[in-house]
Every structure is written in C-alpha cells, then in structure tokens.
Design a protein around this motif. Sequence first.
Motif, PDB file in Angstrom:
ATOM      1  N   GLY A  73      -7.510 -10.847  39.234  1.00 19.83           N
ATOM      2  CA  GLY A  73      -7.511 -11.369  36.868  1.00 19.83           C
ATOM      3  C   GLY A  73      -7.959 -10.371  36.179  1.00 19.83           C
ATOM      4  O   GLY A  73      -7.830 -10.356  34.944  1.00 19.83           O
ATOM      5  N   TYR A  74      -9.198 -10.003  36.285  1.00 26.36           N
ATOM      6  CA  TYR A  74     -10.196  -9.102  35.568  1.00 26.36           C
ATOM      7  C   TYR A  74      -8.741  -7.980  35.699  1.00 26.36           C
ATOM      8  O   TYR A  74      -8.673  -6.939  34.411  1.00 26.36           O
ATOM      9  N   PHE A  75      -8.574  -7.237  36.629  1.00 22.95           N
ATOM     10  CA  PHE A  75      -7.583  -6.270  37.292  1.00 22.95           C
ATOM     11  C   PHE A  75      -6.347  -6.395  36.102  1.00 22.95           C
ATOM     12  O   PHE A  75      -6.646  -5.635  34.895  1.00 22.95           O
ATOM     13  N   VAL A  90      -7.396  -6.410  32.024  1.00 23.56           N
ATOM     14  CA  VAL A  90      -7.703  -5.096  31.185  1.00 23.56           C
ATOM     15  C   VAL A  90      -6.409  -4.262  31.062  1.00 23.56           C
ATOM     16  O   VAL A  90      -6.344  -3.576  29.762  1.00 23.56           O
ATOM     17  N   VAL A  91      -6.319  -4.073  32.283  1.00 23.88           N
ATOM     18  CA  VAL A  91      -4.376  -3.435  32.010  1.00 23.88           C
ATOM     19  C   VAL A  91      -3.588  -4.208  31.136  1.00 23.88           C
ATOM     20  O   VAL A  91      -2.838  -3.011  30.542  1.00 23.88           O
ATOM     21  N   LEU A  92      -4.004  -5.173  30.678  1.00 23.76           N
ATOM     22  CA  LEU A  92      -2.552  -5.610  29.518  1.00 23.76           C
ATOM     23  C   LEU A  92      -3.275  -5.042  28.211  1.00 23.76           C
ATOM     24  O   LEU A  92      -2.932  -4.767  27.360  1.00 23.76           O
ATOM     25  N   ILE A  94     -15.494   0.104  28.156  1.00 20.62           N
ATOM     26  CA  ILE A  94     -16.630  -0.472  27.444  1.00 20.62           C
ATOM     27  C   ILE A  94     -15.624  -1.930  28.208  1.00 20.62           C
ATOM     28  O   ILE A  94     -16.848  -3.038  28.507  1.00 20.62           O
ATOM     29  N   PHE A  95     -14.153  -1.904  28.336  1.00 21.67           N
ATOM     30  CA  PHE A  95     -14.231  -3.271  29.554  1.00 21.67           C
ATOM     31  C   PHE A  95     -14.661  -3.522  30.962  1.00 21.67           C
ATOM     32  O   PHE A  95     -15.285  -4.708  31.100  1.00 21.67           O
ATOM     33  N   ARG A  96     -15.673  -2.208  31.238  1.00 25.12           N
ATOM     34  CA  ARG A  96     -15.929  -2.221  33.007  1.00 25.12           C
ATOM     35  C   ARG A  96     -17.009  -3.215  32.040  1.00 25.12           C
ATOM     36  O   ARG A  96     -18.085  -4.163  32.572  1.00 25.12           O
ATOM     37  N   TYR A  97     -18.049  -2.609  30.608  1.00 26.09           N
ATOM     38  CA  TYR A  97     -19.652  -2.909  30.873  1.00 26.09           C
ATOM     39  C   TYR A  97     -18.950  -4.661  30.030  1.00 26.09           C
ATOM     40  O   TYR A  97     -20.736  -5.348  30.325  1.00 26.09           O
ATOM     41  N   ILE A 144     -12.198 -10.677  26.876  1.00 31.76           N
ATOM     42  CA  ILE A 144     -11.682 -10.209  26.378  1.00 31.76           C
ATOM     43  C   ILE A 144     -11.785 -10.297  24.780  1.00 31.76           C
ATOM     44  O   ILE A 144     -11.673  -8.627  24.317  1.00 31.76           O
ATOM     45  N   GLY A 145     -12.785 -10.846  24.806  1.00 31.07           N
ATOM     46  CA  GLY A 145     -13.453 -10.878  22.699  1.00 31.07           C
ATOM     47  C   GLY A 145     -14.343  -9.563  22.965  1.00 31.07           C
ATOM     48  O   GLY A 145     -14.490  -8.512  22.235  1.00 31.07           O
TER      49      GLY A 145
END
Length: 137
Positions: A16-18, A21-23, A65-68, A80-81
């Motif tokens: 789900g996260y993957f 984040v790809v989107l 950034i998304f990793r954090y 996401i926000g």
Amino acid sequence: MLNSSFWRYPIIETAGYFSVVVLCLVVSMALFEVVTKYKNWEEIKKGNVAVALATGGKILGICNIFRYSIARHSTLSEMIGWGLFGFTLLIVAYFLFEFMTPRFNVDQEIANDNRSVGFISFTISVGLSFVIGASIA
C-alpha cells in the motif's frame, strides 16, 4: 468483506505504501516537468547528464521525504499530507537555488548539459530532503 486487520499485515501495508508513494512520485515529477524550462525525459533520452543528475536528485529527494513521512506517521492520509508538504518545500528550494544564482540561469545551464550545475542541483535536492524529512512531524 475485509476487516481493518487485513491492512495491518506487513506485506499488505508495504504494498500500500509503495503504491501510494509511486503515485505521488509520478505526480511530483510531472509537477517538476512543468516547473523546469526543459523537458526532463527528452533531455535524458538525448544523453544530457546534467538533466539526469538534476532529475535523479529530485527523485531521490522526493523518495527520501516520503521515507521519513512513512516512518513518522501512522495513517496513510498523514503520510501523504506530510510527504506532499515536504515535496512543496523541495520545489521552494528549487526556486531559491535559481534565485540565489543570479549570474546564470540554472535551468538553461542544466539544459545545456552543464554537469557541474546538474550535480549541485542533485546535491541540493538530496541534502535538503534529509533536512525536510527530519523536520516533518
């Protein structure tokens, strides 16, 4: 009918996260394509190393950034926000880089395959992504 515990399986949560984040990465790169004066993927196809460096830095910066954001936030909407907020700060940093170099045009130099400028752009994107990532809470 699936219950909410289904989403707590690590493999499902990771997928789900993957996916999200790809989107978000695709959307972010499309926005960077609008912001820059050159066409990233056309220039990369032509072998422009400076554009490849700058684009790679943006991709790595956004993903960092998304990793954090994933590590710090427990809900998908928060992740996401905060990730998109961090991406917005990365765009601001891009404009600041252009503003802080009045003696030359960053976009034009990168489009002309000035690898030094491409490398500095890469470094700024990646370096600031660590600062942005560490600060998003």
